[in-house]
Every structure is written in structure tokens, then in C-alpha cells.
Design a protein around this motif. Structure first.
Motif, PDB file in Angstrom:
ATOM      1  N   CYS A  30       0.872  -1.042  -0.080  1.00 55.20           N
ATOM      2  CA  CYS A  30      -0.060   0.607  -0.051  1.00 55.20           C
ATOM      3  C   CYS A  30       0.680   1.009   0.087  1.00 55.20           C
ATOM      4  O   CYS A  30       0.695   2.270   0.725  1.00 55.20           O
ATOM      5  CB  CYS A  30      -0.946  -0.429   1.326  1.00 55.20           C
ATOM      6  N   GLY A  31       1.813   1.088  -0.047  1.00 51.02           N
ATOM      7  CA  GLY A  31       2.371   2.404  -1.003  1.00 51.02           C
ATOM      8  C   GLY A  31       4.673   2.578   0.672  1.00 51.02           C
ATOM      9  O   GLY A  31       3.816   1.841   2.326  1.00 51.02           O
ATOM     10  N   THR A  32       4.907   3.050   0.034  1.00 51.86           N
ATOM     11  CA  THR A  32       6.361   3.138   0.621  1.00 51.86           C
ATOM     12  C   THR A  32       6.944   4.516   0.359  1.00 51.86           C
ATOM     13  O   THR A  32       7.551   4.550  -0.990  1.00 51.86           O
ATOM     14  CB  THR A  32       7.708   2.006   0.837  1.00 51.86           C
ATOM     15  N   VAL A  33       6.731   4.823   1.094  1.00 50.22           N
ATOM     16  CA  VAL A  33       6.947   6.590   1.040  1.00 50.22           C
ATOM     17  C   VAL A  33       8.099   6.933   2.188  1.00 50.22           C
ATOM     18  O   VAL A  33       8.691   6.665   2.903  1.00 50.22           O
ATOM     19  CB  VAL A  33       5.932   7.614   1.576  1.00 50.22           C
ATOM     20  N   ALA A  34       9.346   8.249   1.417  1.00 50.76           N
ATOM     21  CA  ALA A  34      10.271   9.255   2.009  1.00 50.76           C
ATOM     22  C   ALA A  34      10.011  10.404   1.408  1.00 50.76           C
ATOM     23  O   ALA A  34       9.587  11.026   1.065  1.00 50.76           O
ATOM     24  CB  ALA A  34      11.203   8.597   1.479  1.00 50.76           C
ATOM     25  N   VAL A  35      10.796  11.189   3.239  1.00 48.23           N
ATOM     26  CA  VAL A  35      10.596  11.931   3.063  1.00 48.23           C
ATOM     27  C   VAL A  35      12.170  12.743   3.035  1.00 48.23           C
ATOM     28  O   VAL A  35      12.624  12.413   4.581  1.00 48.23           O
ATOM     29  CB  VAL A  35       9.966  12.669   4.887  1.00 48.23           C
ATOM     30  N   PHE A  36      12.330  13.916   2.470  1.00 48.15           N
ATOM     31  CA  PHE A  36      13.810  14.069   2.412  1.00 48.15           C
ATOM     32  C   PHE A  36      13.687  15.732   3.534  1.00 48.15           C
ATOM     33  O   PHE A  36      13.321  16.364   2.260  1.00 48.15           O
ATOM     34  CB  PHE A  36      14.158  13.893   1.508  1.00 48.15           C
ATOM     35  N   GLY A  37      14.147  15.767   4.245  1.00 48.59           N
ATOM     36  CA  GLY A  37      14.011  16.878   4.875  1.00 48.59           C
ATOM     37  C   GLY A  37      15.053  16.875   6.444  1.00 48.59           C
ATOM     38  O   GLY A  37      14.770  16.075   7.012  1.00 48.59           O
ATOM     39  N   LEU A 107      10.494  15.703  -1.075  1.00 50.16           N
ATOM     40  CA  LEU A 107      12.005  16.790  -0.527  1.00 50.16           C
ATOM     41  C   LEU A 107      11.356  18.232  -0.111  1.00 50.16           C
ATOM     42  O   LEU A 107      10.235  18.782  -1.011  1.00 50.16           O
ATOM     43  CB  LEU A 107      12.321  16.397  -2.038  1.00 50.16           C
ATOM     44  N   GLY A 108      12.229  18.108   0.805  1.00 49.29           N
ATOM     45  CA  GLY A 108      12.055  19.654   1.717  1.00 49.29           C
ATOM     46  C   GLY A 108      11.600  19.636   2.093  1.00 49.29           C
ATOM     47  O   GLY A 108      12.001  21.020   3.375  1.00 49.29           O
ATOM     48  N   PRO A 109      10.533  19.242   3.208  1.00 47.62           N
ATOM     49  CA  PRO A 109       9.932  19.704   3.816  1.00 47.62           C
ATOM     50  C   PRO A 109      11.036  19.901   5.161  1.00 47.62           C
ATOM     51  O   PRO A 109      11.907  18.851   6.150  1.00 47.62           O
ATOM     52  CB  PRO A 109       8.960  19.191   5.155  1.00 47.62           C
ATOM     53  N   GLY A 110      11.742  21.269   6.059  1.00 50.91           N
ATOM     54  CA  GLY A 110      12.667  21.067   7.168  1.00 50.91           C
ATOM     55  C   GLY A 110      13.985  21.258   6.535  1.00 50.91           C
ATOM     56  O   GLY A 110      14.866  20.765   7.323  1.00 50.91           O
ATOM     57  N   ILE A 128      16.053   9.922  -8.972  1.00 47.58           N
ATOM     58  CA  ILE A 128      14.834   9.996  -8.636  1.00 47.58           C
ATOM     59  C   ILE A 128      14.191  10.059  -9.983  1.00 47.58           C
ATOM     60  O   ILE A 128      13.375   8.522 -10.409  1.00 47.58           O
ATOM     61  CB  ILE A 128      14.011  11.195  -7.560  1.00 47.58           C
ATOM     62  N   LYS A 129      14.725  10.483 -11.145  1.00 48.64           N
ATOM     63  CA  LYS A 129      14.217  10.499 -12.130  1.00 48.64           C
ATOM     64  C   LYS A 129      15.192   9.790 -13.298  1.00 48.64           C
ATOM     65  O   LYS A 129      13.960   9.144 -13.813  1.00 48.64           O
ATOM     66  CB  LYS A 129      14.711  12.420 -12.391  1.00 48.64           C
ATOM     67  N   ALA A 130      16.495   9.012 -12.750  1.00 54.18           N
ATOM     68  CA  ALA A 130      15.956   8.108 -12.995  1.00 54.18           C
ATOM     69  C   ALA A 130      15.492   6.415 -12.670  1.00 54.18           C
ATOM     70  O   ALA A 130      15.734   6.014 -13.524  1.00 54.18           O
ATOM     71  CB  ALA A 130      17.974   8.093 -12.634  1.00 54.18           C
ATOM     72  N   LEU A 131      14.993   6.513 -11.796  1.00 50.27           N
ATOM     73  CA  LEU A 131      14.001   5.276 -11.478  1.00 50.27           C
ATOM     74  C   LEU A 131      13.160   5.453 -11.942  1.00 50.27           C
ATOM     75  O   LEU A 131      11.874   4.806 -11.478  1.00 50.27           O
ATOM     76  CB  LEU A 131      14.179   5.142 -10.266  1.00 50.27           C
ATOM     77  N   ASP A 132      12.296   7.052 -12.222  1.00 52.23           N
ATOM     78  CA  ASP A 132      10.823   7.267 -13.124  1.00 52.23           C
ATOM     79  C   ASP A 132      10.271   7.080 -11.230  1.00 52.23           C
ATOM     80  O   ASP A 132       9.056   6.967 -11.722  1.00 52.23           O
ATOM     81  CB  ASP A 132      10.268   6.454 -13.890  1.00 52.23           C
ATOM     82  N   LEU A 133      10.629   8.050 -10.560  1.00 53.94           N
ATOM     83  CA  LEU A 133       9.262   7.818  -9.626  1.00 53.94           C
ATOM     84  C   LEU A 133       9.047   9.223  -9.415  1.00 53.94           C
ATOM     85  O   LEU A 133       9.393  10.272  -9.334  1.00 53.94           O
ATOM     86  CB  LEU A 133      10.584   7.750  -8.204  1.00 53.94           C
ATOM     87  N   PRO A 134       7.562   9.120  -8.687  1.00 51.22           N
ATOM     88  CA  PRO A 134       7.194  10.511  -8.041  1.00 51.22           C
ATOM     89  C   PRO A 134       7.462  11.384  -6.732  1.00 51.22           C
ATOM     90  O   PRO A 134       8.430  10.601  -6.228  1.00 51.22           O
ATOM     91  CB  PRO A 134       5.262   9.752  -8.492  1.00 51.22           C
ATOM     92  N   VAL A 135       7.306  12.314  -7.435  1.00 56.23           N
ATOM     93  CA  VAL A 135       8.352  12.978  -5.874  1.00 56.23           C
ATOM     94  C   VAL A 135       7.191  14.196  -6.081  1.00 56.23           C
ATOM     95  O   VAL A 135       6.588  15.330  -6.821  1.00 56.23           O
ATOM     96  CB  VAL A 135       9.730  14.338  -6.729  1.00 56.23           C
ATOM     97  N   VAL A 136       7.222  14.826  -4.643  1.00 55.16           N
ATOM     98  CA  VAL A 136       7.022  16.142  -4.133  1.00 55.16           C
ATOM     99  C   VAL A 136       7.802  17.561  -3.608  1.00 55.16           C
ATOM    100  O   VAL A 136       8.415  16.890  -2.576  1.00 55.16           O
ATOM    101  CB  VAL A 136       5.688  15.889  -2.838  1.00 55.16           C
ATOM    102  N   LEU A 137       7.924  18.671  -4.348  1.00 57.13           N
ATOM    103  CA  LEU A 137       9.064  19.332  -3.914  1.00 57.13           C
ATOM    104  C   LEU A 137       7.902  20.229  -3.047  1.00 57.13           C
ATOM    105  O   LEU A 137       6.835  20.873  -3.702  1.00 57.13           O
ATOM    106  CB  LEU A 137       9.598  20.018  -5.242  1.00 57.13           C
ATOM    107  N   ASP A 138       8.011  20.531  -1.799  1.00 53.94           N
ATOM    108  CA  ASP A 138       8.142  21.741  -1.593  1.00 53.94           C
ATOM    109  C   ASP A 138       8.654  22.517  -0.399  1.00 53.94           C
ATOM    110  O   ASP A 138      10.010  21.931  -0.427  1.00 53.94           O
ATOM    111  CB  ASP A 138       7.068  20.714   0.130  1.00 53.94           C
ATOM    112  N   ALA A 139       7.898  23.347   0.574  1.00 58.22           N
ATOM    113  CA  ALA A 139       8.902  24.173   1.359  1.00 58.22           C
ATOM    114  C   ALA A 139      10.004  25.054   0.503  1.00 58.22           C
ATOM    115  O   ALA A 139       9.949  25.336  -0.183  1.00 58.22           O
ATOM    116  CB  ALA A 139       8.649  23.202   2.262  1.00 58.22           C
ATOM    117  N   ASP A 140      11.288  24.479   1.709  1.00 61.76           N
ATOM    118  CA  ASP A 140      13.234  24.172   1.628  1.00 61.76           C
ATOM    119  C   ASP A 140      12.977  23.972  -0.361  1.00 61.76           C
ATOM    120  O   ASP A 140      13.641  24.429  -0.510  1.00 61.76           O
ATOM    121  CB  ASP A 140      13.865  24.257   2.344  1.00 61.76           C
ATOM    122  N   GLY A 141      12.396  23.304  -0.793  1.00 59.71           N
ATOM    123  CA  GLY A 141      12.608  22.628  -1.730  1.00 59.71           C
ATOM    124  C   GLY A 141      12.340  23.251  -3.005  1.00 59.71           C
ATOM    125  O   GLY A 141      12.873  23.328  -4.365  1.00 59.71           O
ATOM    126  N   LEU A 142      11.517  24.638  -2.515  1.00 62.48           N
ATOM    127  CA  LEU A 142      10.790  25.372  -4.110  1.00 62.48           C
ATOM    128  C   LEU A 142      11.858  26.017  -3.552  1.00 62.48           C
ATOM    129  O   LEU A 142      11.744  27.257  -4.365  1.00 62.48           O
ATOM    130  CB  LEU A 142       9.728  25.849  -3.029  1.00 62.48           C
TER     131      LEU A 142
END
Length: 306
Positions: A30-37, A107-110, A128-142
Motif C-alpha cells: 500500500c505504499g513505501t514513501v520517503a521524506v527528505f528534510g 523533498l523539502g520540509p525542513g 529520482i528521475k532515473a528511477l521514474d519515481l513520483p516526487v513532491v517538492l515542498d517548502a525549502d525544496g521550492l
């Protein structure tokens, strides 16, 4: 540009992506997600994104943070898998080990705004792009994206989630003009930014939320909250990561494709849920509402809507 107000059709498209729970499912399906921040000053941002993804229904959520932030984030929740390597020399090696196991990345929170972290962010995005992963860019990532738009331009499995101030900064950095921040997003401006970034999906947060990939504009104006406590955008990014992981893994894609990209459908679904959580939390706590109150509302509001 097509503007859609087909709420019923969007709702059915979102529901079609939600995996049905079964005793035959294995951990992670049902999903494995990662947050980078998560730096030592802003541990809460990464936590809110991560715990929201978990509460929404992702099976496993990882947090890749700076070394000093690791013990703090672990203390917030034992359910999160914390990797305090984001500022370490060996960090990229560990990240490369885990990325193929993920279904979506935030990518981006904190994250912080120092130049070295911007360079590391660009390297992670390349993987991430090489693996075709969906990505959300937020906060400091922006903030880093406004300074270096090429790091994400043309990657159509990306969603960026600016608030009004972040949107103005992106317009300045990408479109090279000044606009005033507004809680009422301008469909033409949101669509123009999405197009200039190579038709990635832009989710402009405001009094209503506007979502565009440069071809289509979707509106989410369901009830939310007048309270603007910190962390609400981080919660949305975590919910969005879960919906994106489902949208790209579901075997029933016909409904979402008839409306546009899975990015649009997942973004609308996450906005609707985040606004419902805000409304419920504000109804219970009023001016004292915090993002923790919204997190506590995720499960019940998800059940009511999806």
C-alpha cells in the motif's frame, strides 16, 4: 487550457486509485514513501509530512534527515524509519540504496536553504528521475527550485506545492517577473508556471487550491480552516505522496487518465482530504488548532471521503 469543475468525476477517479485492504496484502504493497528534510531547527516539518503519509495509508515511511535531527524525529514517532544521513559524506550512498524500494518521495520540509544542501538536492533529484519515481517538492525544496529551475524542469512525475509567497518566488525565478502574493490563485499564472517548468504539476495552496499541469486546471474549494498554523502544508505533502504512490501503482487507471494525469487526480484527492482535516480540527479546537489536531483527523476524514 481546460478548467475542470467535475468534482464527482474527480472523486471517482481518486477512489479508483485507493488500494482495497485485504489479508493477502504484504507489507509495503500500500505504499513505501520517503521524506527528505528535517534539520535541527525544523524537525517538525519533516515529521508532519511523514506521519501524514503514514496516517493516510502508506505502509512504510522513511525520513532522511540531518544527523542532529534524527534523534528528535525518532522521538516524535517510533513508526517512522529515520535515516540521519542527509548531511553526511556517506549519505548519498545510503540514499541510493533505498530509492529503488520507494514508491514516492517528498523533498523539502525542513530541508534548509544552505548552498550545499541545494547541491545535494539536485543530485538526489537526478537519482529520482532515473528511477521514474513520483516526487513532491515542498517548502525549502521550492526555495532551491526558484534558484535552479533546471533541476526539475520537464519531469512530469513531479508536483510542486507552493503557498502564495513561494509561488511569487517561483514566478520571479522561472518567469522573470514580479507578482503580488494572493490567497486566490490565478488560473492563468498557475498554468503558465507549470508550462514553463515543462508541464510539471503545480498545486497552488490558498483560500482555494488550484492545480495545473499547463494543459488542465483543477479546482479544490471544499471547506477548510481560517487558521493558518505552521505545518499544514507539510501535512498536505505527506498526504499527496501517499495518493501519488497509489495513482502510479493502481491497475485501474482508466478513470484518472480520462481526466488527465495521475498527478492531477492525486493532487486533487490530497487537497480535498487536507482541507477536510483542517475543517474538522478547527471545528474542535478553534484558534487553538494545531497541525497535530489535523493529523488526528486524517483517518476519520479519509474514511468519510474515500
Amino acid at each position: 487550457m481546460r478548467t475542470s469543475a467535475r468534482e464527482g468525476e474527480l472523486l471517482q477517479a481518486v477512489k479508483a486509485t485507493v488500494p482495497r485492504l485485504s489479508s493477502t496484502l504484504a507489507k509495503g504493497e500500500c505504499g513505501t514513501v520517503a521524506v527528505f528534510g528535517g534539520c535541527v531547527m525544523y524537525t517538525g516539518a519533516a515529521y508532519f509530512a511523514a506521519i501524514s503519509a503514514l496516517k493516510c495509508g502508506s505502509d512504510l515511511v522513511h525520513v532522511f534527515c540531518e544527523k542532529e535531527a534524527g534523534p528528535v524525529i525518532r522521538g516524535y514517532s517510533p513508526e517512522l524509519v529515520v535515516h540521519p544521513v542527509l548531511d553526511q559524506e556517506y549519505g548519498l550512498e545510503e540514499i541510493e540504496h533505498w530509492l529503488p524500494r520507494l514508491h514516492c518521495v517528498v523533498l523539502g520540509p525542513g530541508l534548509g536553504r544552505n548552498q550545499s544542501m541545494g547541491g545535494r538536492l539536485a543530485l538526489i533529484l537526478e537519482r529520482i528521475k532515473a528511477l521514474d519515481l513520483p516526487v513532491v517538492l515542498d517548502a525549502d525544496g521550492l526555495w532551491h527550485l526558484a534558484a535552479n529551475p533546471s533541476m526539475l524542469r520537464g519531469y512530469r512525475r513531479a508536483v510542486i506545492t507552493p503557498n502564495p509567497q513561494e509561488f511569487c518566488r517561483l514566478v520571479r525565478g522561472v518567469l522573470h517577473r514580479e507578482i503580488a502574493p494572493s490567497l486566490s490563485p490565478d488560473p492563468a499564472a498557475v498554468s503558465e508556471l507549470a508550462k514553463a517548468l515543462g508541464h510539471i504539476t503545480v498545486l497552488h495552496k490558498g483560500s482555494h487550491d488550484l492545480i495545473s499541469d499547463g494543459w488542465t486546471v483543477e479546482l479544490c474549494n471544499s471547506n477548510g480552516s481560517p487558521r493558518r498554523c505552521g505545518g499544514q502544508g507539510n501535512l498536505l505533502s505527506g498526504l499527496l505522496a501517499t495518493f501519488l504512490s497509489w495513482a502510479f501503482r493502481t491497475t485501474s487507471k482508466d478513470s484518472s487518465e480520462s481526466l488527465g494525469s495521475p498527478m492531477l487526480v492525486a493532487s486533487w484527492g490530497a487537497c480535498r482530504l487536507a482541507r477536510a482535516c483542517a475543517a474538522t480540527a478547527f471545528g474542535a479546537a478553534g484558534r487553538g488548532m494545531t497541525t497535530q489536531d489535523m493529523v488526528a483527523a486524517v483517518q476519520a476524514e479519509f474514511g468519510r471521503r474515500y
